[in-house]
Design a protein around this motif. Structure first.
Motif, PDB file in Angstrom:
ATOM      1  N   GLY A  79       1.027   9.533   0.489  1.00  0.00           N
ATOM      2  CA  GLY A  79      -0.299   9.596  -0.096  1.00  0.00           C
ATOM      3  C   GLY A  79      -0.843   8.269  -0.584  1.00  0.00           C
ATOM      4  N   GLN A  80      -0.272   7.170  -0.136  1.00  0.00           N
ATOM      5  CA  GLN A  80      -0.735   5.849  -0.580  1.00  0.00           C
ATOM      6  C   GLN A  80      -2.034   5.480   0.110  1.00  0.00           C
ATOM      7  OE1 GLN A  80       1.139   4.982  -3.041  1.00  0.00           O
ATOM      8  NE2 GLN A  80       2.695   6.462  -2.444  1.00  0.00           N
ATOM      9  N   ILE A  81      -2.865   4.700  -0.581  1.00  0.00           N
ATOM     10  CA  ILE A  81      -4.047   4.093   0.024  1.00  0.00           C
ATOM     11  C   ILE A  81      -3.925   2.593  -0.208  1.00  0.00           C
ATOM     12  CG2 ILE A  81      -6.561   3.883  -0.022  1.00  0.00           C
ATOM     13  CD1 ILE A  81      -6.651   6.785  -0.993  1.00  0.00           C
ATOM     14  N   ILE A  82      -4.064   1.840   0.868  1.00  0.00           N
ATOM     15  CA  ILE A  82      -3.969   0.376   0.799  1.00  0.00           C
ATOM     16  C   ILE A  82      -5.173  -0.166   1.555  1.00  0.00           C
ATOM     17  CG2 ILE A  82      -2.603  -1.653   1.398  1.00  0.00           C
ATOM     18  CD1 ILE A  82      -0.180   0.470   1.443  1.00  0.00           C
ATOM     19  N   GLN A  83      -6.008  -0.948   0.869  1.00  0.00           N
ATOM     20  CA  GLN A  83      -7.225  -1.458   1.480  1.00  0.00           C
ATOM     21  C   GLN A  83      -7.432  -2.911   1.117  1.00  0.00           C
ATOM     22  OE1 GLN A  83     -10.038   1.365  -0.200  1.00  0.00           O
ATOM     23  NE2 GLN A  83     -10.255   2.302   1.811  1.00  0.00           N
ATOM     24  N   GLY A  84      -7.553  -3.762   2.108  1.00  0.00           N
ATOM     25  CA  GLY A  84      -7.866  -5.161   1.878  1.00  0.00           C
ATOM     26  C   GLY A  84      -6.987  -6.088   2.697  1.00  0.00           C
ATOM     27  N   ARG A  85      -7.389  -7.349   2.745  1.00  0.00           N
ATOM     28  CA  ARG A  85      -6.677  -8.342   3.542  1.00  0.00           C
ATOM     29  C   ARG A  85      -5.540  -9.030   2.803  1.00  0.00           C
ATOM     30  NH1 ARG A  85     -11.661 -11.285   6.703  1.00  0.00           N
ATOM     31  NH2 ARG A  85     -12.056  -9.585   8.142  1.00  0.00           N
ATOM     32  N   GLY A  86      -5.390  -8.777   1.522  1.00  0.00           N
ATOM     33  CA  GLY A  86      -4.296  -9.378   0.770  1.00  0.00           C
ATOM     34  C   GLY A  86      -2.972  -8.724   1.125  1.00  0.00           C
ATOM     35  N   THR A  87      -1.912  -9.213   0.519  1.00  0.00           N
ATOM     36  CA  THR A  87      -0.568  -8.695   0.772  1.00  0.00           C
ATOM     37  C   THR A  87      -0.066  -7.951  -0.456  1.00  0.00           C
ATOM     38  OG1 THR A  87      -0.106 -10.544   2.254  1.00  0.00           O
ATOM     39  CG2 THR A  87       1.789  -9.353   1.398  1.00  0.00           C
ATOM     40  N   LEU A  88       0.557  -6.815  -0.227  1.00  0.00           N
ATOM     41  CA  LEU A  88       1.243  -6.060  -1.276  1.00  0.00           C
ATOM     42  C   LEU A  88       2.727  -6.336  -1.117  1.00  0.00           C
ATOM     43  CD1 LEU A  88       1.633  -3.884  -3.456  1.00  0.00           C
ATOM     44  CD2 LEU A  88       1.435  -2.162  -1.632  1.00  0.00           C
ATOM     45  N   ARG A  89       3.346  -6.933  -2.141  1.00  0.00           N
ATOM     46  CA  ARG A  89       4.785  -7.230  -2.123  1.00  0.00           C
ATOM     47  C   ARG A  89       5.481  -6.341  -3.146  1.00  0.00           C
ATOM     48  NH1 ARG A  89       5.233 -11.632   0.980  1.00  0.00           N
ATOM     49  NH2 ARG A  89       3.509 -13.101   1.015  1.00  0.00           N
ATOM     50  N   LEU A  90       6.414  -5.547  -2.661  1.00  0.00           N
ATOM     51  CA  LEU A  90       7.195  -4.653  -3.515  1.00  0.00           C
ATOM     52  C   LEU A  90       8.613  -5.202  -3.616  1.00  0.00           C
ATOM     53  CD1 LEU A  90       6.037  -1.244  -1.999  1.00  0.00           C
ATOM     54  CD2 LEU A  90       5.213  -2.327  -4.100  1.00  0.00           C
ATOM     55  N   GLY A  91       9.074  -5.448  -4.823  1.00  0.00           N
ATOM     56  CA  GLY A  91      10.401  -6.014  -5.033  1.00  0.00           C
ATOM     57  C   GLY A  91      11.515  -5.035  -4.716  1.00  0.00           C
ATOM     58  N   ALA A  92      12.725  -5.563  -4.676  1.00  0.00           N
ATOM     59  CA  ALA A  92      13.917  -4.760  -4.396  1.00  0.00           C
ATOM     60  C   ALA A  92      14.056  -3.662  -5.438  1.00  0.00           C
ATOM     61  CB  ALA A  92      15.156  -5.651  -4.399  1.00  0.00           C
ATOM     62  N   GLY A  93      14.385  -2.470  -4.980  1.00  0.00           N
ATOM     63  CA  GLY A  93      14.616  -1.355  -5.877  1.00  0.00           C
ATOM     64  C   GLY A  93      13.365  -0.830  -6.564  1.00  0.00           C
ATOM     65  N   SER A  94      12.194  -1.216  -6.086  1.00  0.00           N
ATOM     66  CA  SER A  94      10.970  -0.695  -6.695  1.00  0.00           C
ATOM     67  C   SER A  94      10.731   0.735  -6.216  1.00  0.00           C
ATOM     68  CB  SER A  94       9.774  -1.603  -6.376  1.00  0.00           C
ATOM     69  OG  SER A  94       9.614  -1.745  -4.993  1.00  0.00           O
ATOM     70  N   PHE A  95       9.909   1.460  -6.977  1.00  0.00           N
ATOM     71  CA  PHE A  95       9.643   2.871  -6.713  1.00  0.00           C
ATOM     72  C   PHE A  95       8.143   3.095  -6.830  1.00  0.00           C
ATOM     73  CE2 PHE A  95       8.764   7.080  -8.427  1.00  0.00           C
ATOM     74  CZ  PHE A  95       9.504   7.925  -7.614  1.00  0.00           C
ATOM     75  N   VAL A  96       7.535   3.642  -5.781  1.00  0.00           N
ATOM     76  CA  VAL A  96       6.099   3.937  -5.782  1.00  0.00           C
ATOM     77  C   VAL A  96       5.938   5.428  -5.538  1.00  0.00           C
ATOM     78  CG1 VAL A  96       3.870   3.442  -4.726  1.00  0.00           C
ATOM     79  CG2 VAL A  96       5.587   1.631  -4.887  1.00  0.00           C
ATOM     80  N   ASN A  97       5.446   6.151  -6.539  1.00  0.00           N
ATOM     81  CA  ASN A  97       5.311   7.597  -6.440  1.00  0.00           C
ATOM     82  C   ASN A  97       4.075   7.967  -5.621  1.00  0.00           C
ATOM     83  OD1 ASN A  97       5.759  10.347  -6.901  1.00  0.00           O
ATOM     84  ND2 ASN A  97       6.276  10.022  -9.043  1.00  0.00           N
ATOM     85  N   HIS A  98       3.833   9.248  -5.468  1.00  0.00           N
ATOM     86  CA  HIS A  98       2.753   9.777  -4.632  1.00  0.00           C
ATOM     87  C   HIS A  98       1.370   9.321  -5.101  1.00  0.00           C
ATOM     88  CE1 HIS A  98       5.224  12.584  -2.323  1.00  0.00           C
ATOM     89  NE2 HIS A  98       5.926  12.703  -3.436  1.00  0.00           N
ATOM     90  N   GLY A  99       0.495   9.070  -4.132  1.00  0.00           N
ATOM     91  CA  GLY A  99      -0.926   8.915  -4.387  1.00  0.00           C
ATOM     92  C   GLY A  99      -1.374   7.643  -5.069  1.00  0.00           C
ATOM     93  N   CYS A 100      -0.626   6.567  -4.953  1.00  0.00           N
ATOM     94  CA  CYS A 100      -1.053   5.306  -5.576  1.00  0.00           C
ATOM     95  C   CYS A 100      -2.102   4.619  -4.699  1.00  0.00           C
ATOM     96  CB  CYS A 100       0.136   4.379  -5.801  1.00  0.00           C
ATOM     97  SG  CYS A 100       1.259   4.988  -7.080  1.00  0.00           S
ATOM     98  N   TYR A 101      -2.966   3.839  -5.344  1.00  0.00           N
ATOM     99  CA  TYR A 101      -4.042   3.127  -4.662  1.00  0.00           C
ATOM    100  C   TYR A 101      -3.864   1.636  -4.894  1.00  0.00           C
ATOM    101  CZ  TYR A 101      -8.703   1.387  -3.574  1.00  0.00           C
ATOM    102  OH  TYR A 101      -9.748   0.681  -3.052  1.00  0.00           O
TER     103      TYR A 101
END
Length: 178
Positions: A58-80
């Motif tokens: 359920g993630q939404i990602i919009q734009g030309r930038g970069t999303l960097r998620l570190g080791a062991g990170s957790f992203v739950n449902h529906g994040c924008y």
């Protein structure tokens, strides 16, 4: 800028990028895809993940930038994630459901159009931080390591390390042991 049949060439490139990005995000949000693989499936949407990062659907990602998620990170449902500018999420960060991370805003325009030129400001979330359900992180904010951001908080300013921040706008209500 070059004009092409009434369109600005950059607008056409941007539209094609958006189609590609939204297609990648839609495919990666497939419910049968395991959370451990979803971050890697999002590479085509300019997402970079560290080892053992879990990204639910359920993630939404919009734009030309970069999303960097570190080791062991957790992203739950529906994040924008508004990636007009870069977003850096540190190691071991937990983002609860429906967290919104915004990097874009507008300059104030004239009276006929108050939303002026679009500008991007990067956001960073320090290692070990926990962001509660429905929190909104505004453009240009830096959250220090080891913070807790309360549910539905509106983070408009930088947060110092090892603190609990709640409210709208978010304010520090407690220090945590480092």
């Amino acid at each position: 800028m070059r004009w092409w049949r009434g369109y600005v060439t950059d607008d056409v490139r941007w539209a094609l990028f958006q189609v590609r990005q939204s297609t990648v995000v839609s495919l990666a949000n497939c419910p049968v895809l395991p959370a451990i693989l979803r971050g890697h499936a999002l590479r085509g949407a300019r997402v970079r993940v560290g080892s053992a990062a879990l990204v639910y659907g359920g993630q939404i990602i919009q734009g030309r930038g970069t999303l960097r998620l570190g080791a062991g990170s957790f992203v739950n449902h529906g994040c924008y994630f508004d990636t007009v500018a870069d977003i850096r999420v540190g190691d071991g960060v937990f983002l609860a459901d429906h967290v919104r991370v915004l990097t874009s805003t507008h300059e104030i325009g004239g009276p006929t159009r108050r939303a002026g030129r679009l500008v991007g400001r990067p956001v960073s979330i320090g290692a070990g931080t926990w962001v509660g359900s429905g929190a909104v992180i505004m453009p240009g904010v830096r959250i220090g390591p080891g913070c807790i951001i309360g549910a539905n908080a509106l983070v408009t300013k930088d947060c110092d390390r090892d603190g609990v921040y709640v409210g709208s706008p978010a304010r520090r209500v407690r220090s945590l042991d480092g």
